[in-house]
Enzyme design. Structure first.
Site, mmCIF file in Angstrom:
data_model
loop_
_atom_site.group_PDB
_atom_site.id
_atom_site.type_symbol
_atom_site.label_atom_id
_atom_site.label_comp_id
_atom_site.label_asym_id
_atom_site.label_seq_id
_atom_site.Cartn_x
_atom_site.Cartn_y
_atom_site.Cartn_z
ATOM 1 N N ARG A 83 48.906 -66.324 -18.607
ATOM 2 C CA ARG A 83 48.795 -67.355 -17.571
ATOM 3 C C ARG A 83 49.017 -68.704 -18.257
ATOM 4 O O ARG A 83 48.287 -69.073 -19.174
ATOM 5 C CB ARG A 83 47.428 -67.299 -16.891
ATOM 6 C CG ARG A 83 47.237 -68.313 -15.751
ATOM 7 C CD ARG A 83 45.934 -68.007 -15.026
ATOM 8 N NE ARG A 83 45.640 -68.921 -13.928
ATOM 9 C CZ ARG A 83 44.778 -69.923 -13.981
ATOM 10 N NH1 ARG A 83 44.105 -70.174 -15.113
ATOM 11 N NH2 ARG A 83 44.555 -70.692 -12.935
ATOM 12 N N TYR A 227 32.471 -67.775 -14.753
ATOM 13 C CA TYR A 227 31.772 -68.447 -15.841
ATOM 14 C C TYR A 227 30.269 -68.326 -15.576
ATOM 15 O O TYR A 227 29.778 -67.243 -15.253
ATOM 16 C CB TYR A 227 32.261 -69.891 -15.987
ATOM 17 C CG TYR A 227 33.698 -69.975 -16.464
ATOM 18 C CD1 TYR A 227 34.011 -69.788 -17.804
ATOM 19 C CD2 TYR A 227 34.741 -70.222 -15.572
ATOM 20 C CE1 TYR A 227 35.325 -69.841 -18.256
ATOM 21 C CE2 TYR A 227 36.063 -70.272 -16.018
ATOM 22 C CZ TYR A 227 36.352 -70.086 -17.353
ATOM 23 O OH TYR A 227 37.646 -70.132 -17.794
ATOM 24 N N GLU A 254 40.337 -66.122 -14.633
ATOM 25 C CA GLU A 254 39.751 -66.747 -15.812
ATOM 26 C C GLU A 254 38.347 -66.198 -15.992
ATOM 27 O O GLU A 254 37.663 -65.893 -15.010
ATOM 28 C CB GLU A 254 39.624 -68.275 -15.667
ATOM 29 C CG GLU A 254 40.886 -69.066 -15.803
ATOM 30 C CD GLU A 254 40.604 -70.575 -15.809
ATOM 31 O OE1 GLU A 254 39.448 -70.966 -16.132
ATOM 32 O OE2 GLU A 254 41.515 -71.340 -15.482
ATOM 33 N N TRP A 283 40.043 -66.821 -20.619
ATOM 34 C CA TRP A 283 40.220 -68.218 -21.031
ATOM 35 C C TRP A 283 39.610 -68.396 -22.425
ATOM 36 O O TRP A 283 38.445 -68.068 -22.621
ATOM 37 C CB TRP A 283 39.533 -69.159 -20.041
ATOM 38 C CG TRP A 283 39.823 -70.593 -20.370
ATOM 39 C CD1 TRP A 283 39.182 -71.377 -21.282
ATOM 40 C CD2 TRP A 283 40.864 -71.395 -19.817
ATOM 41 N NE1 TRP A 283 39.746 -72.626 -21.330
ATOM 42 C CE2 TRP A 283 40.797 -72.665 -20.436
ATOM 43 C CE3 TRP A 283 41.865 -71.176 -18.863
ATOM 44 C CZ2 TRP A 283 41.671 -73.705 -20.128
ATOM 45 C CZ3 TRP A 283 42.730 -72.211 -18.555
ATOM 46 C CH2 TRP A 283 42.622 -73.457 -19.183
#
Length: 459
Positions: A83, A227, A254, A283
């Protein structure tokens, strides 16, 4: 992820009470409308019907345009997808080297997910671009993109809405998809959730069907960024379950790792993604202002960090699970070995579809194992109409090794001993000539998990 944004600040947000997600399931895109990478059921598939499960990382190209060797380095570590961070010129860039980026992806046999990063946190971040502005950027780069549908996914805008008025995401995303199609883009589109990509207010989850229906080509995949909001196995599995139950295509676009107790539960993400056949893009390769998220120190593949070693070389990581896109390898679906490995397979085994005679009300069915773990596996069956439209279908098979089906979606599945019968549900029985629908199931196995022969009957 914004380069200057620390995902740990999201740990302060509480996760809202889960609301019931809509149960309408996305119809499969007609096979005759497929151009390059496209959606079939919940899967991303290539033009030849081969399932593509993304296994890759994010590369911050717009800030480090000279780091072109990163594409080869990421590929050498086993990835099948990268990506790539681009800029529209509103905040970063503009990235006018899209053609070169695509060439680097193709040279290194990587599927290229291209994203505009300027939209990050719109509504909360004052400098952010709108999704409409992101679409204008894609239009400006159209000449480099048209004809690359086998190799390129367009991620319209990174984390396009912040935490301020996240509800605006639905209308903005709908309009962006429609503007892309009106301007002639036939690529697989990817859309990120609001709340800096983490969708903790569940706007994307609760409006997923509206977004998918907005695409006239039925060729959009939703993307969640995980996250600090996703710091427990329960939060992760509940979110993923809502999408699986409703038959909505999803990737984990991500995610970071648990470097302290409040951070994302990456182990659950990796294991669940493998078990469910979900793509993931970690990520990020290097260059973060928060270097705890770097996988390679100073872009050096010989200096992998703890995170880099985990994502590339660990269990359920890229090296163990990635399969190169068949557009590069020329590989087509193959018959599985009689005795599969006891670890999740790197190549989903399939049985060849039954061969229907031309014309008449006929159908063919193809059986695939998307993920396997000790004692359990996820299966997927693709039903394709023959030379004439059909109004319903029934698929039957007999397990030869004691396997059982425990739960299923997108079909009514019953078992009698080792014989399994799957019938269409109300929304996916009517198929045009050559069109397809998928249904999936979770099964149990012990010792051997050979793929059975299928029989498909059309009405």
């Amino acid at each position: 992820m914004q380069r200057y944004f620390n995902p740990r600040r999201l740990a302060a947000f509480g996760v809202a009470v889960l609301a019931a997600a809509t149960s309408i399931v996305l119809l499969a895109r007609p096979a005759d409308a497929a151009v390059g990478l496209h959606i079939s059921g919940t899967n991303i598939v290539e033009a030849n019907g081969q399932t593509l499960v993304m296994r890759g990382v994010n590369h911050p190209h717009v800030w480090f345009t000279g780091q072109t060797s990163s594409f080869a380095n990421i590929k050498a570590l086993g990835a099948n997808t990268v990506r790539v961070v681009l800029g529209s010129g509103k905040r970063w860039g503009p990235s006018t080297d899209v053609g070169n980026v695509i060439a680097l992806c193709k040279q290194n046999k990587l599927i290229c997910v291209l994203e505009v990063h300027d939209t990050t946190g719109y509504g909360e971040e004052g400098a952010a671009a709108s999704l409409d502005e992101a679409v204008n950027y894609w239009i400006s780069q159209k000449s480099a993109l048209v004809g690359q549908e086998n190799y390129v996914v367009i991620n319209i805008g990174n984390e396009p809405i912040g935490n301020t008025n996240a509800a605006q995401w639905t209308a903005a995303t709908t309009a962006a998809i429609q503007k892309m199609r009106t301007n002639g883009f036939e690529h697989l589109l990817m859309v990120d959730g609001p709340n800096w990509g983490q969708d903790w207010q569940y706007v994307m989850r609760d409006n997923a069907q509206t977004i998918l229906d907005a695409d006239s080509q039925r060729n959009t995949v939703l993307s969640i960024h995980m996250y600090a909001v996703f710091n427990t196995a329960t939060a992760i599995t509940d979110y993923l379950n809502r999408f699986r139950t409703n038959g909505w295509p999803l990737v984990i676009g991500e995610f970071g790792w648990r470097f302290n107790a409040n951070e994302v539960d990456h182990e659950t993400i990796l294991s669940e993604a493998q078990a469910r056949g979900l793509g993931y893009l970690a990520w990020s390769w290097s260059g973060n202002t928060d270097p705890i998220l770097d996988m390679a120190t100073n872009f050096d593949p010989n200096q992998l960090t703890t995170w880099g070693q985990r994502i590339f070389n660990g269990a359920n990581g890229i090296k163990a699970t990635a399969k190169e896109a068949s557009i590069y390898s020329g590989v087509t679906p193959t018959t599985p070995a009689t005795t599969p490995p006891t670890t999740p397979p790197t190549t989903p085994p399939t049985t060849p579809p039954t061969s229907p005679p031309p014309g008449g009300r006929t159908c063919a069915a193809t059986y695939s194992i998307l993920g396997q773990w000790p004692g359990g596996f996820q299966g997927d069956v693709r039903v394709t109409a023959g030379g004439a439209a059909i109004s319903g279908w029934t698929v039957t098979w007999t397990f030869g090794n004691g396997q059982t089906v425990n739960q299923a979606w997108n079909a009514t599945v019953t078992s009698s001993g080792s014989t399994v019968t799957a019938r269409n549900v109300g929304y996916n029985g009517s198929l045009g000539a050559g069109a397809s629908a998928n249904f999936g199931f979770i099964g149990a196995w012990n010792g051997t998990n050979a793929a059975p022969a299928l029989s498909c009957t059309a009405s």
